[in-house]
Design a protein around this motif. Structure first.
Motif, PDB file in Angstrom:
ATOM      1  N   ASN A   1       0.823  -1.212   0.000  1.00 42.10           N
ATOM      2  CA  ASN A   1       0.000   0.000   0.000  1.00 42.10           C
ATOM      3  C   ASN A   1       0.857   1.261   0.000  1.00 42.10           C
ATOM      4  OD1 ASN A   1      -3.138  -0.312   0.275  1.00 42.10           O
ATOM      5  ND2 ASN A   1      -2.255  -2.047   1.380  1.00 42.10           N
TER       6      ASN A   1
ATOM      7  N   ASN B   1       2.085   1.623  -3.517  1.00 38.77           N
ATOM      8  CA  ASN B   1       0.976   2.026  -4.382  1.00 38.77           C
ATOM      9  C   ASN B   1       0.725   3.523  -4.280  1.00 38.77           C
ATOM     10  OD1 ASN B   1      -1.404   1.214  -6.088  1.00 38.77           O
ATOM     11  ND2 ASN B   1      -2.495   2.129  -4.365  1.00 38.77           N
ATOM     12  N   ALA B   2       0.679   4.041  -3.056  1.00 36.58           N
ATOM     13  CA  ALA B   2       0.423   5.464  -2.865  1.00 36.58           C
ATOM     14  C   ALA B   2       1.545   6.309  -3.465  1.00 36.58           C
ATOM     15  CB  ALA B   2       0.268   5.769  -1.377  1.00 36.58           C
TER      16      ALA B   2
ATOM     17  N   GLN C   1      -5.475  -6.092 -11.641  1.00 36.38           N
ATOM     18  CA  GLN C   1      -4.887  -5.468 -10.460  1.00 36.38           C
ATOM     19  C   GLN C   1      -3.428  -5.141 -10.753  1.00 36.38           C
ATOM     20  OE1 GLN C   1      -6.012  -6.010  -6.349  1.00 36.38           O
ATOM     21  NE2 GLN C   1      -6.523  -8.138  -6.809  1.00 36.38           N
TER      22      GLN C   1
ATOM     23  N   THR D   1      -5.014   2.260  -8.928  1.00 33.54           N
ATOM     24  CA  THR D   1      -6.160   2.709  -8.133  1.00 33.54           C
ATOM     25  C   THR D   1      -5.686   3.113  -6.745  1.00 33.54           C
ATOM     26  OG1 THR D   1      -6.618   0.448  -7.384  1.00 33.54           O
ATOM     27  CG2 THR D   1      -7.756   1.205  -9.379  1.00 33.54           C
ATOM     28  N   PRO D   2      -6.448   3.938  -6.024  1.00 33.54           N
ATOM     29  CA  PRO D   2      -6.013   4.367  -4.689  1.00 33.54           C
ATOM     30  C   PRO D   2      -5.894   3.221  -3.692  1.00 33.54           C
ATOM     31  CG  PRO D   2      -7.714   5.832  -5.537  1.00 33.54           C
ATOM     32  CD  PRO D   2      -7.649   4.665  -6.475  1.00 33.54           C
ATOM     33  N   ASP D   3      -6.690   2.185  -3.859  1.00 33.00           N
ATOM     34  CA  ASP D   3      -6.662   1.051  -2.942  1.00 33.00           C
ATOM     35  C   ASP D   3      -6.315  -0.224  -3.701  1.00 33.00           C
ATOM     36  OD1 ASP D   3      -7.573   2.516  -0.576  1.00 33.00           O
ATOM     37  OD2 ASP D   3      -9.497   2.629  -1.629  1.00 33.00           O
TER      38      ASP D   3
ATOM     39  N   THR E   1      -5.796  -4.625  -3.306  1.00 30.92           N
ATOM     40  CA  THR E   1      -6.116  -5.808  -2.504  1.00 30.92           C
ATOM     41  C   THR E   1      -5.266  -6.969  -3.001  1.00 30.92           C
ATOM     42  OG1 THR E   1      -8.403  -5.012  -2.322  1.00 30.92           O
ATOM     43  CG2 THR E   1      -7.969  -7.281  -1.640  1.00 30.92           C
TER      44      THR E   1
END
Length: 293
Positions: free
Chosen positions: A118, A121-122, A204, A209-211, A213
């Motif tokens: 995460n 990703n950010a 994915q 995307t902001p989130d 999984t």
């Protein structure tokens, strides 16, 4: 070729780019050897793959591989950011190396992997928004970490992990692609998917995307096991049977690594090709200085 049966694992809801880095060092939590290399292939002018290995990292030995996307240079930026941020985050966790793969140790590692992905990703999303020429960049990611007697994987995208044990190759991850969803639904066969030309429609990835999984997978380990992390530049060129045939030769890790990349190039080398190999050992390997060739 039919889709291989799912292996026996449980699915739970700045590091440099490494051209060739054989490492054989003792690891307190899990004795292992690792090698890794990335190759530009025969059809591309630049390499958007990145891979790094840390066999003596604390609190867990780790390997991280990424396959960038987003156009010239941008994909390379995303993959380099991914392996650097994930590997640094995993080595910055304030916990001691576990003595066993207890439920608490597994939970701590899974949470650390989730946090690391995460974070990356950010950072990639921010860089894509604020850096000229990087808009739309992203990357696949697969991270492997070792507890005593256990491999834990976290991944997004279609970079894969395989396990090799006693003459059998097991696919340890499921691709995050539109085609894989079609295969799972029974609407297309695996051999048809390989010929469709639609295998890179990702569902994915990091930086999209902001989130995110990620999938988290576990594989119980025993001495002699080998693990392969690889980008689709390898698996697009070599099917599972071809990869297994190279493992069957029981070559030393650096030789096997060279054979895998050479075979992918000989089959066309249509994309960048990256691989990391891990071997689980019963006792500490002979110490050697890590080298980059």
């Amino acid at each position: 070729m039919a889709t291989p049966p799912r292996p026996p694992f449980a699915t739970m809801p700045s590091a440099p780019k490494t051209p060739d880095q054989p490492c054989r060092q003792a690891v307190p939590a899990q004795h292992c050897a690792m090698v890794a290399r990335t190759d530009v292939g025969r059809r591309r002018d630049n390499n958007e793959d990145a891979v790094t290995i840390h066999p003596s990292a604390q609190p867990w030995p780790i390997a991280v591989l990424a396959d960038g996307m987003g156009g010239y240079n941008a994909g390379e930026v995303a993959s380099a950011m991914a392996i650097s941020l994930v590997s640094v985050a995993l080595q910055s966790v304030a916990t001691e190396a576990p003595a066993a793969n207890t439920p608490q140790a597994r939970q701590e590692l899974q949470q650390s992997l989730a946090n690391a992905l995460n974070l990356a990703n950010a950072a990639i999303l921010t860089a894509a928004r604020e850096t000229p020429g990087c808009r739309g960049m992203g990357t696949t990611i697969i991270a492997a970490a070792l507890l005593p007697g256990l491999l834990m994987l976290a991944h997004l995208g279609d970079s894969r992990a395989y396990g090799w044990r006693e003459g059998q190759l097991l696919r340890l991850t499921r691709d995050h692609t539109w085609l894989q969803e079609e295969i799972d639904a029974g609407r297309i066969q695996d051999h048809e998917a390989r010929q469709s030309g639609l295998g890179h429609l990702l569902t994915q990835a990091l930086g999209v995307t902001p989130d995110v999984t990620p999938d988290f997978n576990e594989w119980p380990l025993q001495p002699g096991d080998r693990i392969l992390l690889c980008s689709d530049g390898l698996t697009d060129m070599l099917d599972d049977q071809a990869i297994a045939a190279l493992f069957t030769q029981s070559s030393p890790l650096p030789v096997l690594l060279t054979s895998l990349l050479a075979a992918a190039n000989e089959a066309g080398g249509n994309d960048n090709i990256s691989a990391a190999l891990i071997e689980i050992q019963a006792s500490p390997p002979s110490p050697a200085v890590a080298s980059i060739e």
